[in-house]
Design an enzyme around this catalytic site. Sequence first.
Site, PDB file in Angstrom:
ATOM      1  N   THR A  96       0.872  -1.182   0.000  1.00  0.00           N
ATOM      2  CA  THR A  96       0.000   0.000   0.000  1.00  0.00           C
ATOM      3  C   THR A  96       0.903   1.224   0.000  1.00  0.00           C
ATOM      4  O   THR A  96       1.581   1.497   0.988  1.00  0.00           O
ATOM      5  CB  THR A  96      -0.931  -0.001   1.216  1.00  0.00           C
ATOM      6  OG1 THR A  96      -1.698  -1.203   1.219  1.00  0.00           O
ATOM      7  CG2 THR A  96      -1.882   1.191   1.166  1.00  0.00           C
ATOM      8  N   LYS A 171      -7.469   1.330  -2.614  1.00  0.00           N
ATOM      9  CA  LYS A 171      -6.976   0.786  -1.346  1.00  0.00           C
ATOM     10  C   LYS A 171      -6.876   1.874  -0.288  1.00  0.00           C
ATOM     11  O   LYS A 171      -7.199   1.666   0.892  1.00  0.00           O
ATOM     12  CB  LYS A 171      -5.618   0.113  -1.548  1.00  0.00           C
ATOM     13  CG  LYS A 171      -5.007  -0.461  -0.258  1.00  0.00           C
ATOM     14  CD  LYS A 171      -5.858  -1.548   0.359  1.00  0.00           C
ATOM     15  CE  LYS A 171      -5.344  -2.032   1.708  1.00  0.00           C
ATOM     16  NZ  LYS A 171      -4.014  -2.668   1.653  1.00  0.00           N
TER      17      LYS A 171
END
Length: 287
Positions: A96, A171
Amino acid sequence: MANVAVIGLGIMGKGMAENLLQHGHTVTVWNRTPHKAAELAGAGATVVATPAEAAARADVVFEVTADDSSSRAVWLGPDGILAGAARNAVLIASATLSVDWIEALATQCAGQGVAFYDMPLTGGAAAARSGNLVLLAGGDASGLPALRPVFDAIAREVRHFGPAGAGTRFKLILNALQAVHLAGFGEALRLAEAAGLDPSQVGEALLDRPGGVVTRLAWDSYLTPPEPLNFSAAWAHKDLTYAARMAEGTGQDRHPLLDGVLSLFAAALAEGRGEEDWSTVNPVAPR
């Protein structure tokens, strides 16, 4: 079967590598601290000295490191993924990361003529161990079907959101909403206690309505601090910081919920709770 490299053997990367091996793929691994690769070597993985060497052996490369800084370190330079990758390899960033870095990386991969996807993961440590992750993909949708045998080893679903960078954008939105929900659950329990209600009764009722995965996660963490961690407060703070940066780049006003929850996680880090589970943002004492 494919030759797959996994760069970064934290909770997620290790689980992915284990499942790839169990499904018969040839797996090469690299980690900044080599001792973390020892167990995988015993299971059949090849451990190499640099990300470049791992990429040179692979049809598909997954990078699963911690943040922008660690990601840059494994992609760039003479020992990086891009230095070793073959022209026909598929390169996947599954950490991420910030939108800025993912877009820069996608541009570099395009300039080098290699296929690139940003494909962050969701489902947590349990899904990584069991091979039930959800992959949040950005990149050329037409190339995904050919990767199905690899994805089937690690994930129950692949969701495609658009061109490179789209998976990362989703995300960051997902993690921001989950953090808001987590913080809201803790506030609800504190309010319940202050109002004279039994937090245990309130928590059980909240599992029914509004319910949902994050309510269950928050309630389970309230009852028993998770071991191992679901997700650290430091990682949550990092993702919220990237989400806030993305929000600034849209030209729209920042959202007060995002700002407020980011400040809660910043306080947790300042108080030395960064390596605790992200549910630490809700300091309510279990009954």
